[in-house]
Design a protein around this motif. Structure first.
Motif, PDB file in Angstrom:
ATOM      1  N   LEU A  82      37.243  40.333  45.266  1.00 56.89           N
ATOM      2  CA  LEU A  82      37.765  39.580  44.123  1.00 56.89           C
ATOM      3  C   LEU A  82      39.159  39.063  44.415  1.00 56.89           C
ATOM      4  CD1 LEU A  82      36.596  41.969  41.266  1.00 56.89           C
ATOM      5  CD2 LEU A  82      35.806  39.617  41.648  1.00 56.89           C
ATOM      6  N   GLY A  83      39.387  37.816  44.053  1.00 64.99           N
ATOM      7  CA  GLY A  83      40.715  37.214  44.202  1.00 64.99           C
ATOM      8  C   GLY A  83      40.952  36.291  43.023  1.00 64.99           C
ATOM      9  N   ALA A  84      40.842  34.990  43.258  1.00 62.79           N
ATOM     10  CA  ALA A  84      40.928  33.999  42.176  1.00 62.79           C
ATOM     11  C   ALA A  84      42.254  34.076  41.423  1.00 62.79           C
ATOM     12  CB  ALA A  84      39.739  34.161  41.214  1.00 62.79           C
ATOM     13  N   CYS A  86      44.517  36.716  41.754  1.00 66.42           N
ATOM     14  CA  CYS A  86      45.056  38.081  41.738  1.00 66.42           C
ATOM     15  C   CYS A  86      44.502  38.779  42.979  1.00 66.42           C
ATOM     16  CB  CYS A  86      44.619  38.798  40.467  1.00 66.42           C
ATOM     17  SG  CYS A  86      45.254  40.476  40.340  1.00 66.42           S
TER      18      CYS A  86
ATOM     19  N   HIS B 140      41.183  45.207  39.554  1.00 68.76           N
ATOM     20  CA  HIS B 140      41.230  43.741  39.536  1.00 68.76           C
ATOM     21  C   HIS B 140      40.745  43.246  38.179  1.00 68.76           C
ATOM     22  CE1 HIS B 140      40.428  39.532  40.399  1.00 68.76           C
ATOM     23  NE2 HIS B 140      41.216  39.666  41.455  1.00 68.76           N
ATOM     24  N   PRO B 141      41.428  42.227  37.640  1.00 67.85           N
ATOM     25  CA  PRO B 141      41.066  41.771  36.288  1.00 67.85           C
ATOM     26  C   PRO B 141      39.668  41.178  36.172  1.00 67.85           C
ATOM     27  CG  PRO B 141      42.726  40.335  37.300  1.00 67.85           C
ATOM     28  CD  PRO B 141      42.609  41.546  38.163  1.00 67.85           C
ATOM     29  N   LEU B 142      39.043  40.833  37.287  1.00 70.99           N
ATOM     30  CA  LEU B 142      37.684  40.286  37.199  1.00 70.99           C
ATOM     31  C   LEU B 142      36.611  41.328  37.513  1.00 70.99           C
ATOM     32  CD1 LEU B 142      38.195  36.737  38.756  1.00 70.99           C
ATOM     33  CD2 LEU B 142      37.738  37.304  36.362  1.00 70.99           C
ATOM     34  N   TRP B 367      44.891  36.420  32.651  1.00 71.56           N
ATOM     35  CA  TRP B 367      44.187  37.645  32.295  1.00 71.56           C
ATOM     36  C   TRP B 367      44.508  38.147  30.897  1.00 71.56           C
ATOM     37  CZ3 TRP B 367      41.228  36.589  36.082  1.00 71.56           C
ATOM     38  CH2 TRP B 367      41.721  36.253  37.334  1.00 71.56           C
TER      39      TRP B 367
END
Lengths: 465, 541
Positions: A82-84, A86, B140-142, B367
């Motif tokens: 995951l990145g996008a 962050c 991670h926020p996702l 976020w």
């Protein structure tokens, strides 16, 4: 303990009943209630707040809050792509060590005397960012990269006296949302399509969109889809020819290998420093930078604080202070530029520590390593039946789009399958960018080893079979 | 340890004979001296070739497969020269920053009552520990919601606590700090009127001069004309007449702090809110100054439509040298549809993010908010409970009124407005009399106070109160602490009368001496980076 018994709380020294009584006597009050005499009865809450019972001991508190946090699965317990916006870069131990220091952590708005160290650390942060960006002015961090972009665009509009900004259509939808709301009601936002073949901004379309009202051409490099904008130099030239400024948002972790936007003519450079030694913090680790050349017409448009170096009355002693304070809302309320307040200083100090640790060699090696790992991942995923890498031949830094439509599954389904195997797949782009199909944005960092990438490829292949 | 030969041992200079006597007590004020490491700028510590940390090498298998993609970047896209960052070994980076930290005065070190309006309270260390583990820091926020149920539950729970504390119906935890929360509230005000087709007609926001500058500045940035009410000379807050003269069909909102930065509670606030409602405007409550009224009075009872809190003030999260902080906005159910996206929802067992909010103002930051401070604030409230929060408020107010008594005993000090009234959590004092009698000004008193290891903050601009000083003692300081702070002020005020030169030339025991700040407003000399400084002073590249 009964609820009506007095509580001596560890965080409240004067909750000791005898001291309370002594202080009340000293001020000639019979009870604390006297002190609230100016609050009308109609506004008084005459019942206790209806809150859950507290955990007064540290043991109970840690059991409760720690217990809740334990239900999370950290990105370190899995392999996360995951990145996008962050990023899971490695956070050097020294970064955490310094931002845990109580002196920095619990400081605030002191003067450049008793808080000299904080001023110096933030001046040094700006100075190291200045070297990375090849620009002479860098602000004390604003909240995040979204805010930095939105403010940079407002700055450009004030400098040019124009009212329209052009954004790339490849921008993330959250950032677009922030910018749109922030520029209301003064500025119009236009979107320039990206070339579906390359993922890069379409130069002819941009050229057609430029006009006498264009204040700024905004570019992200790499863009949200992970592609490096190789025509950036030409785009800057087009913006300038139209009398607009070039505002470029950049991931600072790329700048060991990618040219600083100032080197190809950017007027305002902005971005987020979370990649520089700051944990993801569930999205709470962001801080924004804005950088320009040292020209008055630019400096005077910053809303942020700018710390400058100055002599003291003692030879050889560095002092610091606020530069051009009168531009700020602290000095001029609504007559200042936008507004300024508490934002993200400690992350600035942390990013400074990171850059000092990395040095020129570290940043170069980091960038080269990320590009190599990312290319390896593109190649590894690109050969999987059912996976298409739409911009495969373009230059990527540490993210790329992978479309799984051909495998007949949605990203959500694929990611659910990956999760069961201990992998957090890439960010789902299918809602933001439906034209890309069932696309995910895969992020690779230096925490990944070859085996991690191979495992992603293997599980993805199995999933799509 | 090494032993000092007997003949060179220091003799007790105070008493060479007779029975031993106690060494103490400490003088008041103490003989503080701040750390002075005379630390160079980090670039001056650079040694070519030194390494602070090594990135992991690219594995051979990867290198063999892909070569060096960076080398394939087109000319002009690739950086030509490495960035001219300093080069230091790890211990030298650590030492440098540890030294700079020692030259910084946090709450942990000082009696931090001198930064009024900032609510400088103790940030519990246990809460700091809680947010530093990977289960909080490395999310991670996702991530899929199923993997962040603990974090979402904390957010959901914190919102419910804040609802009860304020009486408002829904909250967002998204804004990055107080001013960002003010901004979010103004964006919601704008959206509310736009939804009613009144965006063009309602183009004015009313605020007060003792409310934070960001109330006025955010309103202006959001496109509003700002009307600022001045305080009444006696009461210290604007009169209802002044407000009535300002409200009209053009009023979008009143944005107001109460108590204002004077610590005076405006008892007519319900009438203020009503007057704005009567013309169709919204009432927005800047609750940066909420520390003295927790459990005492709420936004709901006064009729406000929106409010905001600063988690780094009232709810104890560390100020972090100026952030990361956290702001939260509360609104009535009528305005809830405009809250930033996403909201955190839950049924008590399962928790999720709701992104499907068509009327929302969208994002105010990436976020969902500054998660570490959301966790800290939640833990702080849960360590206190309802009775504890009330105790926080009561002791903050008691401390403030006690300190006011002590300060007003000092020659030359005054607390303008509302004579004979108590104050809530802070006071804006004036040294006007002292300045007139001694020629010593408030900023100089502040620099001299630094010699005794404390902060001293003046006022927001403009200085309505002449020669201002704003003190906010919160609940975190003991009676002895307050006595010590007052003793420092008394000592410095005494010097102003007896030895003003020592105040004029302060600080003397700080990290650095008086800064020549004339360069900071001069474009030819100001320098915001080392490279600019080197260029301007003609240093070799």
């Amino acid at each position: 303990m009964a609820a009506d018994q007095p509580i001596v709380h560890p965080y409240i020294p004067n909750s000791i009943p005898a001291i309370k009584a002594e202080m009340l006597a000293a001020i000639g009050a019979s009870s604390v209630e006297d002190l609230y005499a100016d609050i009308p009865e109609s506004l008084r809450l005459r019942r206790p707040l209806d809150l859950p019972p507290p955990y007064r001991s540290e043991v109970e508190l840690v059991r409760h809050v720690g217990g809740l946090l334990d239900r999370n699965v950290s990105a370190r317990e899995v392999i996360s792509f995951l990145g996008a916006g962050c990023y899971q870069h490695h956070v050097p131990a020294i970064c955490d060590e310094i931002n845990s220091r109580g002196e920095f952590l619990t400081a605030y708005a002191g003067e450049p005397y008793e808080d000299h160290g904080r001023f110096q650390a933030l001046f040094e942060y700006a100075s190291m960012m200045g070297e990375l960006l090849e620009m002479d002015v860098v602000n004390v961090p604003t909240y995040d990269g979204f805010q930095a972009a939105a403010t940079a665009l407002r700055m450009a509009a004030r400098i040019t006296g124009r009212s329209r900004v052009l954004l790339p259509a490849s921008i993330g939808r959250d950032k677009l949302s922030k910018i749109r709301e922030y520029l209301k009601p003064d500025l119009a936002v236009g979107l320039t399509p990206y070339d579906p073949a390359t993922g890069e901004v379409s130069v002819p379309k941009l050229q057609g969109a430029l006009g006498a009202d264009t204040a700024a051409v905004f570019l992200e490099n790499p863009n949200y889809l992970g592609v490096i904008e190789t025509e950036a130099r030409g785009i800057v030239r087009l913006a300038h020819e139209a009398g607009a400024l070039a505002v470029i948002s950049v991931d600072p972790s790329t700048l060991g290998v990618l040219a600083a936007p100032a080197s190809f003519g950017a007027d305002i450079v902005c971005g987020d420093i979370q990649p520089l030694g700051i944990h993801a913090h569930y999205g709470g680790g962001h801080a924004g930078f804005i950088a320009t050349h040292d020209e008055e017409r630019f400096v005077n448009e910053y809303p942020s604080r700018l710390f400058g170096i100055a002599p003291t009355i003692v030879d050889g002693e560095y002092g610091f202070g606020d530069v051009a304070y009168d531009r700020t809302s602290f000095a001029k309320r609504e007559l200042g530029k936008e507004w300024v307040g508490t934002a993200a200083a400690l992350w600035g100090i942390t990013a400074g520590v990171y850059l000092a640790l990395m040095g020129p060699q570290g940043m170069t090696e980091l960038g080269e390593g990320l590009m190599a790992r990312t290319r390896y991942a593109i190649d590894a995923l690109g050969v999987i039946p059912g996976v298409t890498i739409p911009f495969r031949k373009r230059h990527h830094f540490n993210e790329f789009v992978a479309d799984v439509s051909a495998g007949g599954r949605t990203v959500a389904e694929v990611n659910a399958a990956l999760r069961e195997r201990g992998i957090f797949g890439g960010a789902d782009l299918s809602v933001q960018f439906p034209e890309l199909g069932q696309a995910m944005l895969v992020c690779v960092t230096e925490v990944h080893v070859r085996a991690d990438i191979d495992r992603l490829a293997a599980v993805l292949k199995e999933t799509l079979r | 340890m090494s032993r000092i030969p007997k003949e060179r041992k220091v003799q007790n200079v105070h008493r060479s004979a007779g029975p031993p006597r106690p060494i103490g007590p400490k003088p008041v004020p103490k003989r503080f001296h701040q750390a002075r490491w005379d630390e160079p700028i980090i670039f001056e510590l650079s040694t070519p070739g030194a390494r602070g940390i090594l990135p992991p090498p690219v594995e051979a298998g990867i290198r063999e497969a892909v070569g060096d993609p960076a080398a394939a970047l087109p000319k002009g896209v690739r950086r030509e020269r490495p960035p001219a960052l300093p080069e230091l070994s790890q211990i030298h980076v650590l030492r440098h920053y540890d030294r700079l930290s020692q030259e910084t005065l946090g709450v942990d070190l000082n009696i931090d009552v001198g930064q009024g309006t900032c609510t400088m309270k103790y940030s519990p260390k246990v809460n700091d520990q809680l947010i530093r583990g990977p289960k909080a820091a490395d999310l991670h926020p996702l991530q899929d919601e199923s993997t962040v149920q603990g974090m979402l539950e904390i957010m959901w729970r914190l919102e419910r606590l804040l609802r009860e504390i304020s009486g408002m119906d829904r909250f967002t935890l998204q804004p990055g700090a107080g001013s960002a929360a003010i901004w979010a509230n103004l964006a919601m005000i704008r959206a509310f009127h736009a939804a009613r087709g009144e965006a063009d007609r309602r183009d004015e926001v009313i605020t007060t001069l003792f409310s934070h500058p960001s109330n006025a500045a955010c309103a202006k940035t959001a496109g509003y004309k700002v009307i600022t009410l001045r305080p009444d000379a006696q009461t210290g807050y604007p009169s209802l007449d002044a407000l009535n003269a300002a409200v009209s069909g053009r009023t979008a909102a009143l944005v107001i702090t109460n108590p204002e930065d004077t610590g005076i509670f405006n008892p007519h606030i319900e009438s203020f809110v009503q007057a704005v409602h009567d013309v169709g405007g919204l009432a927005c409550y800047d609750q940066a100054n909420a520390n003295g009224i927790l459990g005492i009075t709420r936004a709901r009872e006064a009729g406000f439509d929106l409010c905001h809190f600063n988690l780094h003030k009232t709810f104890s999260t560390p100020h972090a040298g100026g952030g990361p902080a956290a702001g939260v906005c509360g609104v009535t159910s009528e305005l809830a549809r405009f809250l930033p996206t996403p909201t955190v929802e839950g049924d008590g067992e399962r928790f999720w993010l709701d992104h499907d909010r068509p009327d929302s103002i969208g994002k105010v930051r990436p976020w969902y908010g500054v998660a570490p401070n959301i966790v800290r604030a939640y833990a702080w409230i849960m360590s206190l409970g309802a009775a504890g929060l009330r105790e926080v408020a009561e002791i903050a107010v008691l401390n403030n009124n006690y300190l006011m008594k002590r300060v007003l005993e000092i020659r030359g000090a005054a607390a303008p407005y509302a004579e004979g009234h108590r104050r809530i959590e802070q006071v804006r004092y004036s040294w006007e009399e002292l300045a007139r009698e001694t020629g010593v000004h408030t900023d100089e008193i502040g620099l001299r106070a630094a010699d005794f290891g404390v902060h001293y903050w003046l006022s927001h601009h403009p200085w309505v109160v002449p020669e201002p000083l704003t003190l906010e003692p919160t609940e975190s300081y003991s009676k002895d602490d307050l006595d010590e702070y007052a003793a420092i002020l008394r000592h410095v005020a005494g010097e102003a009368y007896t030895d003003p030169e020592i105040v004029h030339t302060a600080p003397h025991r700080s990290t650095v001496h008086r800064v020549d700040d004339s360069a900071l407003d001069d474009p030819a000399r100001w320098a915001m980076t080392w490279r600019a400084y080197r260029r301007k002073v003609g240093a070799p590249a």
